[in-house]
Scaffold this motif. Structure first.
Motif, PDB file in Angstrom:
ATOM      1  N   ALA A  90     -17.598  -9.305  44.425  1.00  0.00           N
ATOM      2  CA  ALA A  90     -17.461  -9.577  45.858  1.00  0.00           C
ATOM      3  C   ALA A  90     -17.074 -11.033  46.099  1.00  0.00           C
ATOM      4  O   ALA A  90     -16.165 -11.311  46.881  1.00  0.00           O
ATOM      5  N   PHE A  91     -17.746 -11.953  45.392  1.00  0.00           N
ATOM      6  CA  PHE A  91     -17.434 -13.365  45.568  1.00  0.00           C
ATOM      7  C   PHE A  91     -15.966 -13.643  45.231  1.00  0.00           C
ATOM      8  O   PHE A  91     -15.270 -14.321  45.982  1.00  0.00           O
ATOM      9  N   GLN A  92     -15.504 -13.109  44.118  1.00  0.00           N
ATOM     10  CA  GLN A  92     -14.102 -13.297  43.727  1.00  0.00           C
ATOM     11  C   GLN A  92     -13.164 -12.689  44.774  1.00  0.00           C
ATOM     12  O   GLN A  92     -12.151 -13.290  45.141  1.00  0.00           O
ATOM     13  N   ALA A  93     -13.516 -11.520  45.273  1.00  0.00           N
ATOM     14  CA  ALA A  93     -12.668 -10.849  46.259  1.00  0.00           C
ATOM     15  C   ALA A  93     -12.653 -11.590  47.601  1.00  0.00           C
ATOM     16  O   ALA A  93     -11.598 -11.686  48.245  1.00  0.00           O
ATOM     17  N   TYR A  94     -13.800 -12.127  48.026  1.00  0.00           N
ATOM     18  CA  TYR A  94     -13.815 -12.919  49.263  1.00  0.00           C
ATOM     19  C   TYR A  94     -12.981 -14.179  49.093  1.00  0.00           C
ATOM     20  O   TYR A  94     -12.287 -14.606  50.014  1.00  0.00           O
ATOM     21  N   THR A  95     -13.036 -14.773  47.906  1.00  0.00           N
ATOM     22  CA  THR A  95     -12.249 -15.977  47.633  1.00  0.00           C
ATOM     23  C   THR A  95     -10.750 -15.673  47.720  1.00  0.00           C
ATOM     24  O   THR A  95      -9.987 -16.464  48.272  1.00  0.00           O
ATOM     25  N   VAL A  96     -10.345 -14.514  47.206  1.00  0.00           N
ATOM     26  CA  VAL A  96      -8.935 -14.093  47.295  1.00  0.00           C
ATOM     27  C   VAL A  96      -8.568 -13.737  48.733  1.00  0.00           C
ATOM     28  O   VAL A  96      -7.481 -14.058  49.204  1.00  0.00           O
ATOM     29  N   ALA A  97      -9.484 -13.093  49.432  1.00  0.00           N
ATOM     30  CA  ALA A  97      -9.205 -12.633  50.802  1.00  0.00           C
ATOM     31  C   ALA A  97      -9.127 -13.780  51.808  1.00  0.00           C
ATOM     32  O   ALA A  97      -8.375 -13.707  52.780  1.00  0.00           O
ATOM     33  N   LYS A  98      -9.900 -14.820  51.570  1.00  0.00           N
ATOM     34  CA  LYS A  98     -10.041 -15.902  52.556  1.00  0.00           C
ATOM     35  C   LYS A  98      -8.715 -16.466  53.052  1.00  0.00           C
ATOM     36  O   LYS A  98      -8.491 -16.510  54.268  1.00  0.00           O
ATOM     37  N   PRO A  99      -7.774 -16.877  52.198  1.00  0.00           N
ATOM     38  CA  PRO A  99      -6.519 -17.425  52.741  1.00  0.00           C
ATOM     39  C   PRO A  99      -5.691 -16.393  53.515  1.00  0.00           C
ATOM     40  O   PRO A  99      -5.096 -16.718  54.545  1.00  0.00           O
ATOM     41  N   ALA A 100      -5.683 -15.157  53.037  1.00  0.00           N
ATOM     42  CA  ALA A 100      -4.920 -14.118  53.741  1.00  0.00           C
ATOM     43  C   ALA A 100      -5.508 -13.863  55.121  1.00  0.00           C
ATOM     44  O   ALA A 100      -4.776 -13.681  56.102  1.00  0.00           O
ATOM     45  N   ILE A 101      -6.823 -13.876  55.206  1.00  0.00           N
ATOM     46  CA  ILE A 101      -7.500 -13.625  56.476  1.00  0.00           C
ATOM     47  C   ILE A 101      -7.336 -14.809  57.422  1.00  0.00           C
ATOM     48  O   ILE A 101      -7.097 -14.634  58.614  1.00  0.00           O
ATOM     49  N   GLU A 102      -7.424 -16.012  56.881  1.00  0.00           N
ATOM     50  CA  GLU A 102      -7.235 -17.202  57.721  1.00  0.00           C
ATOM     51  C   GLU A 102      -5.828 -17.255  58.305  1.00  0.00           C
ATOM     52  O   GLU A 102      -5.642 -17.698  59.441  1.00  0.00           O
ATOM     53  N   ASP A 103      -4.834 -16.804  57.552  1.00  0.00           N
ATOM     54  CA  ASP A 103      -3.440 -16.844  58.007  1.00  0.00           C
ATOM     55  C   ASP A 103      -3.054 -15.664  58.889  1.00  0.00           C
ATOM     56  O   ASP A 103      -2.008 -15.677  59.514  1.00  0.00           O
ATOM     57  N   SER A 104      -3.887 -14.637  58.931  1.00  0.00           N
ATOM     58  CA  SER A 104      -3.550 -13.422  59.667  1.00  0.00           C
ATOM     59  C   SER A 104      -3.756 -13.604  61.169  1.00  0.00           C
ATOM     60  O   SER A 104      -4.759 -14.163  61.600  1.00  0.00           O
ATOM     61  N   VAL A 105      -2.805 -13.107  61.927  1.00  0.00           N
ATOM     62  CA  VAL A 105      -2.953 -13.125  63.390  1.00  0.00           C
ATOM     63  C   VAL A 105      -3.535 -11.810  63.884  1.00  0.00           C
ATOM     64  O   VAL A 105      -3.923 -11.697  65.040  1.00  0.00           O
ATOM     65  N   THR A 106      -3.615 -10.805  63.021  1.00  0.00           N
ATOM     66  CA  THR A 106      -4.116  -9.497  63.446  1.00  0.00           C
ATOM     67  C   THR A 106      -5.598  -9.288  63.132  1.00  0.00           C
ATOM     68  O   THR A 106      -6.222  -8.411  63.698  1.00  0.00           O
ATOM     69  N   VAL A 107      -6.164 -10.097  62.238  1.00  0.00           N
ATOM     70  CA  VAL A 107      -7.570  -9.940  61.883  1.00  0.00           C
ATOM     71  C   VAL A 107      -8.435 -10.558  62.980  1.00  0.00           C
ATOM     72  O   VAL A 107      -8.168 -11.658  63.454  1.00  0.00           O
ATOM     73  N   SER A 108      -9.478  -9.849  63.355  1.00  0.00           N
ATOM     74  CA  SER A 108     -10.353 -10.319  64.432  1.00  0.00           C
ATOM     75  C   SER A 108     -11.146 -11.556  63.997  1.00  0.00           C
ATOM     76  O   SER A 108     -11.414 -11.747  62.812  1.00  0.00           O
ATOM     77  N   PRO A 109     -11.557 -12.373  64.976  1.00  0.00           N
ATOM     78  CA  PRO A 109     -12.410 -13.524  64.643  1.00  0.00           C
ATOM     79  C   PRO A 109     -13.690 -13.108  63.919  1.00  0.00           C
ATOM     80  O   PRO A 109     -14.170 -13.818  63.044  1.00  0.00           O
ATOM     81  N   ARG A 110     -14.233 -11.954  64.258  1.00  0.00           N
ATOM     82  CA  ARG A 110     -15.471 -11.488  63.612  1.00  0.00           C
ATOM     83  C   ARG A 110     -15.244 -11.234  62.120  1.00  0.00           C
ATOM     84  O   ARG A 110     -16.103 -11.572  61.304  1.00  0.00           O
ATOM     85  N   ILE A 111     -14.107 -10.659  61.750  1.00  0.00           N
ATOM     86  CA  ILE A 111     -13.802 -10.428  60.333  1.00  0.00           C
ATOM     87  C   ILE A 111     -13.647 -11.765  59.615  1.00  0.00           C
ATOM     88  O   ILE A 111     -14.105 -11.934  58.479  1.00  0.00           O
ATOM     89  N   LYS A 112     -13.029 -12.723  60.280  1.00  0.00           N
ATOM     90  CA  LYS A 112     -12.905 -14.061  59.690  1.00  0.00           C
ATOM     91  C   LYS A 112     -14.291 -14.659  59.444  1.00  0.00           C
ATOM     92  O   LYS A 112     -14.553 -15.255  58.401  1.00  0.00           O
ATOM     93  N   GLN A 113     -15.197 -14.476  60.398  1.00  0.00           N
ATOM     94  CA  GLN A 113     -16.561 -14.990  60.249  1.00  0.00           C
ATOM     95  C   GLN A 113     -17.302 -14.276  59.121  1.00  0.00           C
ATOM     96  O   GLN A 113     -17.965 -14.920  58.307  1.00  0.00           O
ATOM     97  N   LEU A 114     -17.176 -12.947  59.073  1.00  0.00           N
ATOM     98  CA  LEU A 114     -17.879 -12.188  58.038  1.00  0.00           C
ATOM     99  C   LEU A 114     -17.338 -12.492  56.643  1.00  0.00           C
ATOM    100  O   LEU A 114     -18.087 -12.448  55.666  1.00  0.00           O
ATOM    101  N   THR A 115     -16.056 -12.806  56.545  1.00  0.00           N
ATOM    102  CA  THR A 115     -15.491 -13.190  55.253  1.00  0.00           C
ATOM    103  C   THR A 115     -16.186 -14.447  54.741  1.00  0.00           C
ATOM    104  O   THR A 115     -16.592 -14.519  53.575  1.00  0.00           O
ATOM    105  N   LEU A 116     -16.342 -15.420  55.614  1.00  0.00           N
ATOM    106  CA  LEU A 116     -17.013 -16.664  55.219  1.00  0.00           C
ATOM    107  C   LEU A 116     -18.505 -16.450  54.961  1.00  0.00           C
ATOM    108  O   LEU A 116     -19.053 -16.957  53.977  1.00  0.00           O
TER     109      LEU A 116
END
Length: 188
Positions: free
Chosen positions: A95-121
Motif C-alpha cells: 500500500a505504501f509503495q502504491a500510494y507513493t506511485v499514486a500521489k503524483p498522478a492524483i496531485e496532477d489530476s483535475v478529475t480526482v476529488s479533493p477527498r481522494i487527494k486527502q485520503l491518498t496522503l
C-alpha cells in the motif's frame, strides 16, 4: 457488443449483484472493444471485487487498468484504488509503495476529488508509519495538514500520523505540536 455488456454490468453493479456484474464487465473487456470501454470495464471489475471484499483481486484489476491505460481518464482513480485495495488487505508495504506511485498522478489530476487527494496522503502516511518509512510518512502527513480544504477530523488524523512519524525518527520536540493538536478532540 462490448458496450451492451458494459451497460448490463452497470445495472448489475447498481443492483449490488457483483458476480453478474463481473461476468458482464469481463465480456465488455474483450479485445474488440474500444479502449474507453475496456478501461471502464477493468476499473469496474476492480470495484466489483473491492465491494465483495476481494481486495487482492480488486488491486490486480486496478493495476491492470492503470498499466494498460496510463493516459486514460480513470488513470489517477485506478492508481488510488491499487493503493486502497492493498491498504484494505492490510498489505501495508504494498500500500505504501502504491500510494507513493499514486500521489503524483492524483496531485496532477483535475478529475480526482479533493477527498481522494486527502485520503491518498492520509493513508499513505498511515502505511508509511506501519512500514517504518517515517520520513515519507511525515512528508505526506505534513502536506495534508497544510491543505486549506481539510475537515477537522482529517486534520487531527494527519497530525497524529505526523506526530508518530516525527517521534519515531527521534524528533520528540517536533512531534509535540502535531500530537497536542491531534489530542484536542477525540476522533475515530
Amino acid at each position: 457488443a462490448p458496450e451492451a455488456h458494459f451497460l448490463l454490468g452497470q445495472q448489475s453493479y447498481s443492483d449490488k449483484k457483483y458476480d453478474e456484474a463481473i461476468e458482464q464487465y469481463s465480456n465488455a473487456n474483450s479485445a474488440n472493444a474500444r479502449d474507453e470501454i475496456r478501461e471502464k470495464a477493468q476499473y469496474k471489475l476492480g470495484w466489483c471485487h473491492f465491494r465483495k471484499g476481494e481486495f487482492d483481486k480488486a488491486g490486480e484489476w486496478f493495476q491492470r487498468q492503470a498499466d494498460e491505460f496510463s493516459k486514460g481518464k480513470l488513470y489517477a482513480d485506478g492508481r488510488y484504488m491499487v493503493a486502497q485495495s492493498a491498504y484494505r488487505a492490510k498489505q501495508f508495504e504494498k500500500a505504501f509503495q502504491a500510494y507513493t506511485v499514486a500521489k503524483p498522478a492524483i496531485e496532477d489530476s483535475v478529475t480526482v476529488s479533493p477527498r481522494i487527494k486527502q485520503l491518498t496522503l492520509l493513508n499513505g502516511a498511515r502505511s508509511g508509519n506501519k512500514t517504518k518509512n517515517y520520513k515519507e510518512a511525515a512528508d505526506m502527513a505534513s502536506a495534508l495538514t497544510a491543505m486549506t480544504d481539510i475537515d477537522e477530523a482529517t486534520k487531527q488524523q494527519a497530525n497524529l500520523e505526523l506526530g508518530i512519524a516525527e517521534k519515531s525518527q527521534g524528533n520528540f520536540e517536533t512531534a509535540k505540536v502535531p500530537l497536542e493538536s491531534a489530542s484536542e478532540n477525540d476522533f475515530e
